[in-house]
Design a protein around this motif. Structure first.
Motif, PDB file in Angstrom:
ATOM      1  N   LEU A  17     172.675  -5.662   2.459  1.00  0.00           N
ATOM      2  CA  LEU A  17     172.889  -6.252   3.794  1.00  0.00           C
ATOM      3  C   LEU A  17     171.881  -6.742   4.776  1.00  0.00           C
ATOM      4  O   LEU A  17     170.822  -5.800   4.888  1.00  0.00           O
ATOM      5  CB  LEU A  17     173.830  -4.884   4.557  1.00  0.00           C
ATOM      6  CG  LEU A  17     175.194  -4.683   4.005  1.00  0.00           C
ATOM      7  CD1 LEU A  17     175.839  -3.267   4.919  1.00  0.00           C
ATOM      8  CD2 LEU A  17     176.005  -5.630   4.103  1.00  0.00           C
ATOM      9  N   LEU A  18     172.149  -7.969   5.165  1.00  0.00           N
ATOM     10  CA  LEU A  18     171.036  -8.536   6.106  1.00  0.00           C
ATOM     11  C   LEU A  18     171.721  -8.969   7.173  1.00  0.00           C
ATOM     12  O   LEU A  18     172.840  -9.276   7.363  1.00  0.00           O
ATOM     13  CB  LEU A  18     170.520  -9.662   5.290  1.00  0.00           C
ATOM     14  CG  LEU A  18     169.537  -9.007   4.106  1.00  0.00           C
ATOM     15  CD1 LEU A  18     169.891  -9.177   2.905  1.00  0.00           C
ATOM     16  CD2 LEU A  18     168.022  -9.779   4.320  1.00  0.00           C
ATOM     17  N   GLU A  43     166.113   4.032  12.264  1.00  0.00           N
ATOM     18  CA  GLU A  43     164.761   4.146  11.445  1.00  0.00           C
ATOM     19  C   GLU A  43     164.856   3.798   9.966  1.00  0.00           C
ATOM     20  O   GLU A  43     165.998   3.936   9.185  1.00  0.00           O
ATOM     21  CB  GLU A  43     164.212   5.501  11.466  1.00  0.00           C
ATOM     22  CG  GLU A  43     164.091   6.066  12.880  1.00  0.00           C
ATOM     23  CD  GLU A  43     162.926   5.240  13.594  1.00  0.00           C
ATOM     24  OE1 GLU A  43     161.880   4.948  13.091  1.00  0.00           O
ATOM     25  OE2 GLU A  43     163.232   4.918  14.806  1.00  0.00           O
ATOM     26  N   ARG A  44     163.893   3.216   9.584  1.00  0.00           N
ATOM     27  CA  ARG A  44     163.669   2.969   8.109  1.00  0.00           C
ATOM     28  C   ARG A  44     163.738   4.077   7.233  1.00  0.00           C
ATOM     29  O   ARG A  44     163.355   5.446   7.551  1.00  0.00           O
ATOM     30  CB  ARG A  44     162.239   2.628   7.742  1.00  0.00           C
ATOM     31  CG  ARG A  44     162.009   1.128   8.117  1.00  0.00           C
ATOM     32  CD  ARG A  44     160.600   0.682   7.698  1.00  0.00           C
ATOM     33  NE  ARG A  44     160.212  -0.397   8.575  1.00  0.00           N
ATOM     34  CZ  ARG A  44     158.930  -0.778   8.747  1.00  0.00           C
ATOM     35  NH1 ARG A  44     157.781  -0.162   8.398  1.00  0.00           N
ATOM     36  NH2 ARG A  44     158.851  -1.785   9.706  1.00  0.00           N
ATOM     37  N   PHE A  64     174.215   2.793   2.793  1.00  0.00           N
ATOM     38  CA  PHE A  64     173.144   2.002   2.695  1.00  0.00           C
ATOM     39  C   PHE A  64     171.952   2.586   3.426  1.00  0.00           C
ATOM     40  O   PHE A  64     172.169   3.018   4.479  1.00  0.00           O
ATOM     41  CB  PHE A  64     173.502   0.389   3.481  1.00  0.00           C
ATOM     42  CG  PHE A  64     174.249  -0.356   2.467  1.00  0.00           C
ATOM     43  CD1 PHE A  64     174.096  -1.449   1.914  1.00  0.00           C
ATOM     44  CD2 PHE A  64     175.794   0.064   2.520  1.00  0.00           C
ATOM     45  CE1 PHE A  64     174.918  -2.152   1.122  1.00  0.00           C
ATOM     46  CE2 PHE A  64     176.847  -0.814   1.780  1.00  0.00           C
ATOM     47  CZ  PHE A  64     176.076  -1.857   1.151  1.00  0.00           C
ATOM     48  N   ILE A  65     170.725   2.468   3.041  1.00  0.00           N
ATOM     49  CA  ILE A  65     169.420   2.917   3.611  1.00  0.00           C
ATOM     50  C   ILE A  65     168.722   1.534   4.258  1.00  0.00           C
ATOM     51  O   ILE A  65     168.664   0.527   3.495  1.00  0.00           O
ATOM     52  CB  ILE A  65     168.627   3.334   2.010  1.00  0.00           C
ATOM     53  CG1 ILE A  65     169.208   4.252   1.512  1.00  0.00           C
ATOM     54  CG2 ILE A  65     167.124   3.739   2.899  1.00  0.00           C
ATOM     55  CD1 ILE A  65     168.456   4.800   0.338  1.00  0.00           C
ATOM     56  N   MET A  66     168.246   1.829   5.314  1.00  0.00           N
ATOM     57  CA  MET A  66     167.537   0.811   6.076  1.00  0.00           C
ATOM     58  C   MET A  66     166.148   0.668   5.421  1.00  0.00           C
ATOM     59  O   MET A  66     165.529   1.638   5.309  1.00  0.00           O
ATOM     60  CB  MET A  66     167.425   1.174   7.389  1.00  0.00           C
ATOM     61  CG  MET A  66     166.723   0.370   8.419  1.00  0.00           C
ATOM     62  SD  MET A  66     167.505  -1.353   8.643  1.00  0.00           S
ATOM     63  CE  MET A  66     168.808  -0.894   9.635  1.00  0.00           C
ATOM     64  N   ALA A  67     165.719  -0.805   5.331  1.00  0.00           N
ATOM     65  CA  ALA A  67     164.396  -0.713   5.070  1.00  0.00           C
ATOM     66  C   ALA A  67     163.754  -2.125   5.601  1.00  0.00           C
ATOM     67  O   ALA A  67     164.620  -2.722   6.398  1.00  0.00           O
ATOM     68  CB  ALA A  67     164.451  -0.935   3.077  1.00  0.00           C
ATOM     69  N   HIS A  68     162.546  -2.296   5.207  1.00  0.00           N
ATOM     70  CA  HIS A  68     161.886  -3.373   6.049  1.00  0.00           C
ATOM     71  C   HIS A  68     160.516  -3.847   5.143  1.00  0.00           C
ATOM     72  O   HIS A  68     160.214  -3.251   4.255  1.00  0.00           O
ATOM     73  CB  HIS A  68     161.179  -3.027   7.187  1.00  0.00           C
ATOM     74  CG  HIS A  68     160.388  -3.957   7.754  1.00  0.00           C
ATOM     75  ND1 HIS A  68     159.257  -4.298   7.653  1.00  0.00           N
ATOM     76  CD2 HIS A  68     160.917  -4.652   8.932  1.00  0.00           C
ATOM     77  CE1 HIS A  68     158.607  -5.237   8.354  1.00  0.00           C
ATOM     78  NE2 HIS A  68     159.641  -5.659   9.355  1.00  0.00           N
ATOM     79  N   GLU A 102     164.047  -6.600   8.228  1.00  0.00           N
ATOM     80  CA  GLU A 102     164.712  -5.470   7.951  1.00  0.00           C
ATOM     81  C   GLU A 102     166.013  -5.896   7.133  1.00  0.00           C
ATOM     82  O   GLU A 102     166.814  -6.843   7.244  1.00  0.00           O
ATOM     83  CB  GLU A 102     165.532  -4.757   9.433  1.00  0.00           C
ATOM     84  CG  GLU A 102     164.409  -4.188  10.021  1.00  0.00           C
ATOM     85  CD  GLU A 102     165.119  -3.212  11.247  1.00  0.00           C
ATOM     86  OE1 GLU A 102     164.493  -2.149  11.326  1.00  0.00           O
ATOM     87  OE2 GLU A 102     165.999  -3.735  11.997  1.00  0.00           O
ATOM     88  N   TYR A 103     166.605  -5.200   6.215  1.00  0.00           N
ATOM     89  CA  TYR A 103     167.595  -5.066   5.599  1.00  0.00           C
ATOM     90  C   TYR A 103     168.197  -3.558   5.130  1.00  0.00           C
ATOM     91  O   TYR A 103     167.561  -2.847   5.307  1.00  0.00           O
ATOM     92  CB  TYR A 103     167.241  -5.934   4.106  1.00  0.00           C
ATOM     93  CG  TYR A 103     166.045  -5.335   3.245  1.00  0.00           C
ATOM     94  CD1 TYR A 103     166.819  -4.554   2.476  1.00  0.00           C
ATOM     95  CD2 TYR A 103     164.847  -5.335   3.581  1.00  0.00           C
ATOM     96  CE1 TYR A 103     165.687  -3.833   1.280  1.00  0.00           C
ATOM     97  CE2 TYR A 103     164.103  -4.735   2.670  1.00  0.00           C
ATOM     98  CZ  TYR A 103     164.321  -4.020   1.423  1.00  0.00           C
ATOM     99  OH  TYR A 103     163.353  -3.416   0.583  1.00  0.00           O
ATOM    100  N   MET A 104     169.331  -3.635   4.541  1.00  0.00           N
ATOM    101  CA  MET A 104     169.960  -2.384   4.034  1.00  0.00           C
ATOM    102  C   MET A 104     170.199  -2.384   2.677  1.00  0.00           C
ATOM    103  O   MET A 104     170.798  -3.545   2.256  1.00  0.00           O
ATOM    104  CB  MET A 104     171.210  -1.857   5.010  1.00  0.00           C
ATOM    105  CG  MET A 104     170.800  -1.673   6.369  1.00  0.00           C
ATOM    106  SD  MET A 104     172.109  -0.992   7.406  1.00  0.00           S
ATOM    107  CE  MET A 104     172.915  -2.498   7.821  1.00  0.00           C
TER     108      MET A 104
END
Length: 183
Positions: free
Chosen positions: A72-73, A84-85, A100-104, A110-112
């Motif tokens: 997901l973007l 938070e990431r 979905f996990i938040m990442a960067h 950022e994306y999930m």
């Protein structure tokens, strides 16, 4: 004229399809941080599969030699969650509920992500990985759990469906992820 400018500012900023940026970023990761790692599948390459608008997001699958993730973007920048990431968000789909996990990533922001496969050794060629990604997206929007009287509906997760063994025949017939066909 001033009222037209204000009306434009009130609209959410719609961001373009992230597929090209996503591919470039993951190709760079593959050529740098992942280079030479033993779990890479040399038969695979980086590909963004099936990105499409879903709610206020872009939804698709990223296929790489080391993993396959639902992604997901941001599509409407003002609706992107502020977490938070590493934190998780829960999203309901017709096929079930997914975390979905938040990442960067520095190159695209950022994306999930929701992991489908990692590592990717079970794929003998890239076409099979791409078809799996396409089927995973398709199955995400199908509700294949029949109603039962007196019992709560138990939906298998996408990961549970994908863990079910699948014969080549079932794969070619489009029965991907259908537990009843693999008994």
């Amino acid at each position: 004229m001033a009222s037209d400018a204000c009306a434009e500012m009130a609209l959410p900023a719609v961001l373009p399809d992230p597929s090209a940026r996503l591919c470039a970023a993951f190709e760079h990761i593959g050529n740098t941080r992942m280079q030479g790692l033993p779990f890479l599948n040399p038969a695979l390459r980086v590909e963004a599969v099936g990105f499409q608008p879903w709610k206020e997001f872009w939804l698709g699958v990223i296929v790489t030699p080391w993993m396959m993730n639902l992604m997901l973007l941001p599509r409407e920048s003002e609706h992107w969650p502020t977490i938070e990431r590493g934190d998780r968000l829960h999203y309901p789909f017709p096929a079930g509920d997914y975390d979905f996990i938040m990442a960067h990533d520095a190159s695209f922001g950022e994306y999930m992500m929701c992991s489908l496969f990692s590592p990717m050794q079970q794929f003998g060629d890239h076409e099979t990985a791409r078809q799996t990604a396409e089927f995973a997206l398709k199955m995400l929007f199908e509700d294949d759990v029949p109603e039962t009287s007196g019992e709560e509906k138990k939906r298998p997760t996408l990961q549970e469906k994908m863990a079910t063994p699948l014969s080549k025949r079932d794969f070619l017939r489009g029965r991907f992820l259908n537990k009843e066909t693999t008994k």
